[in-house]
Write a protein that holds these residues in place. Structure first.
Motif, mmCIF file in Angstrom:
data_model
loop_
_atom_site.group_PDB
_atom_site.id
_atom_site.type_symbol
_atom_site.label_atom_id
_atom_site.label_comp_id
_atom_site.label_asym_id
_atom_site.label_seq_id
_atom_site.Cartn_x
_atom_site.Cartn_y
_atom_site.Cartn_z
ATOM 1 N N MET A 1 0.848 -1.203 0.000
ATOM 2 C CA MET A 1 0.000 0.000 0.000
ATOM 3 C C MET A 1 0.882 1.251 0.000
ATOM 4 N N ASP A 2 0.555 2.224 -0.833
ATOM 5 C CA ASP A 2 1.308 3.468 -0.906
ATOM 6 C C ASP A 2 1.276 4.170 0.454
ATOM 7 N N LYS A 3 2.468 4.478 0.966
ATOM 8 C CA LYS A 3 2.556 5.075 2.300
ATOM 9 C C LYS A 3 1.944 6.474 2.363
ATOM 10 N N ASN A 4 1.768 7.126 1.221
ATOM 11 C CA ASN A 4 1.176 8.468 1.230
ATOM 12 C C ASN A 4 -0.259 8.470 1.734
ATOM 13 N N ILE A 5 -0.888 7.313 1.718
ATOM 14 C CA ILE A 5 -2.277 7.247 2.185
ATOM 15 C C ILE A 5 -2.362 7.568 3.674
ATOM 16 N N TYR A 6 -1.262 7.356 4.386
ATOM 17 C CA TYR A 6 -1.287 7.619 5.824
ATOM 18 C C TYR A 6 -1.273 9.114 6.144
ATOM 19 N N LEU A 7 -1.068 9.947 5.108
ATOM 20 C CA LEU A 7 -1.180 11.386 5.319
ATOM 21 C C LEU A 7 -2.610 11.781 5.682
ATOM 22 N N ILE A 8 -3.571 10.978 5.243
ATOM 23 C CA ILE A 8 -4.976 11.305 5.522
ATOM 24 C C ILE A 8 -5.282 11.182 7.014
ATOM 25 N N PRO A 9 -5.025 10.024 7.648
ATOM 26 C CA PRO A 9 -5.280 9.960 9.093
ATOM 27 C C PRO A 9 -4.399 10.918 9.893
ATOM 28 N N VAL A 10 -3.196 11.226 9.381
ATOM 29 C CA VAL A 10 -2.344 12.197 10.076
ATOM 30 C C VAL A 10 -3.047 13.555 10.136
ATOM 31 N N GLY A 256 -6.371 1.782 -14.943
ATOM 32 C CA GLY A 256 -5.387 0.719 -15.107
ATOM 33 C C GLY A 256 -4.890 0.570 -16.533
ATOM 34 N N GLN A 257 -5.638 1.082 -17.507
ATOM 35 C CA GLN A 257 -5.237 0.981 -18.913
ATOM 36 C C GLN A 257 -4.377 2.149 -19.373
ATOM 37 N N ILE A 258 -4.195 3.150 -18.496
ATOM 38 C CA ILE A 258 -3.416 4.330 -18.869
ATOM 39 C C ILE A 258 -1.942 4.063 -18.594
ATOM 40 N N GLU A 259 -1.163 4.080 -19.603
ATOM 41 C CA GLU A 259 0.263 3.771 -19.478
ATOM 42 C C GLU A 259 0.959 4.840 -18.629
ATOM 43 N N GLY A 260 1.703 4.379 -17.649
ATOM 44 C CA GLY A 260 2.467 5.283 -16.804
ATOM 45 C C GLY A 260 1.705 5.821 -15.604
ATOM 46 N N TYR A 261 0.412 5.543 -15.530
ATOM 47 C CA TYR A 261 -0.379 6.027 -14.390
ATOM 48 C C TYR A 261 -0.413 4.948 -13.315
ATOM 49 N N GLU A 262 0.246 5.205 -12.193
ATOM 50 C CA GLU A 262 0.320 4.206 -11.125
ATOM 51 C C GLU A 262 -0.037 4.797 -9.766
ATOM 52 N N VAL A 263 -0.779 5.893 -9.760
ATOM 53 C CA VAL A 263 -1.123 6.554 -8.498
ATOM 54 C C VAL A 263 -2.063 5.679 -7.681
ATOM 55 N N PHE A 264 -1.610 5.254 -6.518
ATOM 56 C CA PHE A 264 -2.411 4.421 -5.617
ATOM 57 C C PHE A 264 -3.040 3.234 -6.352
ATOM 58 N N ASN A 324 -2.797 15.833 -9.460
ATOM 59 C CA ASN A 324 -1.783 14.818 -9.161
ATOM 60 C C ASN A 324 -2.373 13.436 -8.893
ATOM 61 N N LEU A 325 -3.593 13.385 -8.382
ATOM 62 C CA LEU A 325 -4.201 12.090 -8.085
ATOM 63 C C LEU A 325 -4.912 11.497 -9.296
ATOM 64 N N LEU A 326 -5.361 12.338 -10.207
ATOM 65 C CA LEU A 326 -6.085 11.857 -11.382
ATOM 66 C C LEU A 326 -5.229 12.032 -12.629
ATOM 67 N N PRO A 327 -5.404 11.166 -13.635
ATOM 68 C CA PRO A 327 -4.705 11.372 -14.910
ATOM 69 C C PRO A 327 -5.229 12.613 -15.613
ATOM 70 N N ASP A 328 -4.454 13.145 -16.550
ATOM 71 C CA ASP A 328 -4.882 14.342 -17.268
ATOM 72 C C ASP A 328 -6.222 14.120 -17.959
ATOM 73 N N SER A 329 -6.388 12.942 -18.540
ATOM 74 C CA SER A 329 -7.663 12.606 -19.178
ATOM 75 C C SER A 329 -7.804 11.098 -19.229
#
Length: 797
Positions: A1-10, A256-264, A324-329
């Motif tokens: 799991m991406d550690k950045n998710i813990y910024l939310i409970p912080v 998942g079909q967008i090449e290079g998009y791996e955010v969370f 930053n969380l969503l792809p451009d399109s």
């Protein structure tokens, strides 16, 4: 799991730390005179006694519902939904408890601070309110994010994870409804009794210590406008996030079909609402540091400055997060979405909230055209005052509904149904500082009451009145925000329900749907009638008790006689004998008996409206399912939700704004030279003022009991429908068509024209309807016409 998710409970922890520090700061302020301490103790003891009695009764409800949720879940949910429900209910109750605990400390300290200046009083009142505001957002973000992280580790697909998470919103909504109804009944029973007997019959000032209902009235400000309002906005806050998360899950496979998009791992759209809420916490904490006012200045300017700074920070933060969380399109079911479209949708929600707030202020603010007209109509009696108030409330629904419609259409054009859900999140992202400003109002109101009962110097009451006048305005704007967000949140939850229930569209020509549509439209009226009748019954008991004490307690009776003999003459100019008689009545009023009347009535009367809201969607859904079939039941329940949403929003606007107009029309007689009509000034104590008081008592249960409760009613019913939807359709065949957005995915096979006929979906135009069904048997299906993979996830199926 991406550690950045813990910024939310912080961020949630930071909000609670901010809450703790402000609570400690308030507790360190001086209380004041011995009399102020005694009055404050009465208010605190009464408020906490009510809360203990209310929560002890609600504990049985929470346990019973949790057990039912744990044992009745279908294959697409989990018994852990009971855990979500309990945590949501606990967080909601805890938010109300924390806020009210500090509010009862802040009110007397605000009154004492007003002895030295306006800015010290504003600081105490606002910091006390910020405990409520930041406590709500902190508990909401912390509870929701930790549950999400925990469920994500169970190995479930995202749809099931969010389905189980919906129990959190269900728990929050349930507590909020009972808290809002119970608190509203409490405060308005005391307020009506205190006003009608004290102001109209006995002719004594508001919050006078000789009035036995005064303490109950001040207690009511805390249990209704602080604890009740906190639970209300807590429910709106988490409900908007849940709705957006359900709809965001639809984009997982597309990402998942967008090449290079791996955010969370493709969950950016799911987690965006939580990150926006976390950013709102930071913005609210920063904005709160800029709230201040100079002596003689307008407190509203200081509060507005803090809100605007928080809004500016939130806009910048939202742009950063969304891009930053969503792809451009990306493309989903043949429709192209963009990150900027989602950003513009969030702005639509914020703009809608501001617009509704401005309209609300116009129809409810002191000296505005509509309120001035209501006050002028009071000159010819109570009847014309009430007629004018009803007309004002009805007119006030026009522009808010237009703004909501524009926001819905605009947000949808930018980002579909997900855009509507994000618009609701955007409207509520700064709930921390918005609720702090709202909670500041009842604290300032209580401070004025304590100043009056403690007989502090005139300038102290003038300062608290200045704070209170702004509090009335901020409360009205807050109610507008709450109603607007309720409409958008309910629509997002409704769309999510349609996906989980595998509904393409709701057919209004179907008699089952039409029947339930009418029943749904009727429910807000029945619910409001229950709440208003409860206030009426409790107020009658309160009036009888106050009359009894005025007639049967010799010291009170004698003191009232001296007050009437001396009229408006300051007590310093009374004769020594009259002052002696008046002072002998100090402490003779039996406050406790009035507090007990409000407490008992609120606990008893809140049950029926709450049960109506909880049971109606369940009875309709499963009644139709067992009488007909699952598809018919899902359609019928959809009709019920549509009816209650449209009717509830309109009725909530009418009641809240009419009540606010009556309230401030009354206040116009009590400030300055009063109300001028044909060259004659009608002041406090005049017949026109008494007519204004009667109008205010009519509006009290509308604006503080039934009106605000309707916001919760329509969202609670949508949440319940969303929670029971997996069980409702469990094992049922998929309905025809696919879904673009309503929480479900395209289906590979659809029902044919007869029960025995199934055909393969070869046409994306037929399959890709806006509000379609969902295939619960596979993680993705392929549309044979365009070869695009559609996600199964979302909405819990």
């Amino acid at each position: 799991m991406d550690k950045n998710i813990y910024l939310i409970p912080v961020a949630g922890v930071l909000a609670l730390l901010f809450t703790y520090l402000n609570a400690q700061w308030v507790a360190r302020r001086e209380i004041g005179t011995d009399r102020m301490k005694r009055i404050s103790t009465y208010i605190t003891d009464g408020a906490m006694a009510f809360l203990r009695a209310e929560y002890s009764k609600l504990a049985y409800f929470v346990v019973a519902v949790a057990v039912l949720l744990a044992i009745t879940q279908g294959s697409q949910s989990s018994p852990l939904i009971a855990l979500s429900f309990v945590v949501g209910a606990t967080c909601s109750a805890l938010a109300g408890y924390i806020g009210m605990k500090v509010a009862t400390k802040a009110n007397v300290r605000t009154a004492n601070a007003a002895r030295t200046g306006l800015n010290p009083a504003l600081n105490v009142a606002f910091r006390g309110g910020s405990v409520m505001g930041m406590g709500v957002v902190g508990l909401g973000v912390l509870g929701l994010s930790l549950l999400y992280i925990f469920y994500s580790g169970q190995g479930w697909e995202i749809g099931k994870t969010i389905s189980v998470l919906t129990g959190f919103s269900f728990g929050a909504s349930s507590i909020a409804l009972f808290a809002r109804v119970g608190g509203g009944i409490y405060t308005k029973a005391a307020d009506v009794g205190a006003d009608l007997v004290g102001k109209v019959e006995a002719g004594i000032p508001e919050d006078h210590p000789l009035n036995p209902a005064t303490i109950a009235d001040n207690v009511g400000d805390n249990v209704g406008d602080v604890a009740g309002m906190g639970a209300d906005l807590f429910e709106s806050y988490v409900g908007s996030m849940i709705g957006a998360m359900v709809l965001g899950a639809l984009f997982v496979a597309s990402f998942g079909q967008i090449e290079g998009y791996e955010v969370f791992n493709g969950l950016g759209a799911v987690l965006l609402p939580l990150f926006l809420a976390a950013m709102g916490i930071i913005a609210s904490m920063i904005g709160a540091q800029f709230v201040s006012v100079q002596e003689g200045g307008n407190p509203k300017s200081g509060l507005t400055r803090g809100e605007l700074i928080a809004a500016a920070i939130m806009l910048v933060g939202a742009f950063f997060l969304i891009t930053n969380l969503l792809p451009d399109s990306w493309t989903y079911n043949g429709k192209e979405y963009t990150a900027m479209g989602v950003f513009w949708a969030s702005l639509m929600g914020l703009a809608c909230g501001i617009a509704i707030g401005l309209v609300t202020e116009h129809f409810t603010g002191i000296n505005t055209g509509p309120v001035t007209e209501v006050s002028r109509q009071s000159v010819t009696g109570s009847a014309t005052n009430i007629i004018a108030g009803i007309g004002c409330g009805m007119r006030s629904t026009t522009f808010p509904i237009i703004f909501i419609a524009i926001a819905i259409l605009g947000a949808y054009s930018f980002a579909g149904l997900y855009g509507i859900a994000i618009a609701a999140v955007g409207m509520l992202a700064n709930t921390g500082i918005q609720l702090a400003v709202d909670a500041y109002g009842p604290i300032a109101d209580n401070a004025g009451g304590i100043a009056e009962m403690s007989e502090l110097p005139k300038e102290v009451r003038e300062r608290t009145d200045s704070l209170d006048a702004v509090g009335n305005s901020t409360a009205a704007i807050g109610k507008g925000f709450a109603i607007g967000s309720a409409a958008l949140t309910a629509l997002a939850l409704f769309a999510a329900y349609m996906g989980v229930a595998k509904i393409d569209a709701i057919n209004l020509s179907d008699p089952n749907v039409m029947a339930c549509l009418f029943v749904g439209a009727m429910l807000p009226y029945l619910f409001s009638a229950m709440a208003i009748d409860a206030v009426g019954r409790a107020a009658m008991s309160m009036i009888q008790e106050v009359r009894r004490q005025f007639a049967n307690i010799p010291e009170l009776k004698a003191a009232l006689g001296k007050m009437q003999d001396n009229g408006d003459k300051p007590i310093e100019e009374w004769s020594e004998e009259d002052r002696r008689v008046y002072e002998a009545a100090d402490g003779k009023a039996e406050y406790a008996s009035c507090v007990a009347i409000s407490t008992d009535a609120a606990i008893k009367e809140m049950i029926k409206p709450g049960v109506l809201a909880v049971l109606t969607p369940v009875v309709v859904a499963f009644g139709f399912k067992y009488a007909t079939d699952a598809a018919t039941a899902a359609q019928a329940l959809g009709g019920l939700l549509a009816g209650v949403t449209v009717s509830g929003v309109l009725l909530a606007l009418f009641q809240s704004n009419a009540g606010g107009a009556w309230d401030n029309a009354k206040k116009m007689f009590e400030v300055g030279d009063g109300v001028e009509v044909d060259g004659v000034y009608h002041k406090k104590g005049s017949e026109a003022h008494k007519a204004g008081v009667v109008g205010d008592t009519v509006g009290d249960p509308l604006k503080d009991t039934s009106g605000p409760s309707l916001n919760i009613l329509l969202k609670l019913m949508s949440v319940i429908a969303l929670v029971i939807a997996p069980l409702l359709v469990d094992g049922a065949p998929d309905s025809a068509g696919g879904a673009e957005e309503s929480g479900g995915a395209n289906v590979e096979e659809t029902q044919g024209t007869t029960p025995d006929e199934n055909t393969t979906d070869d046409n994306s135009e037929d399959a890709n309807n806006e509000n379609g069904g969902e295939n619960s048997n596979a993680n993705s299906t392929t549309d044979e016409n365009n070869g695009q993979t559609q996600p199964e996830s979302g909405g819990g199926n």
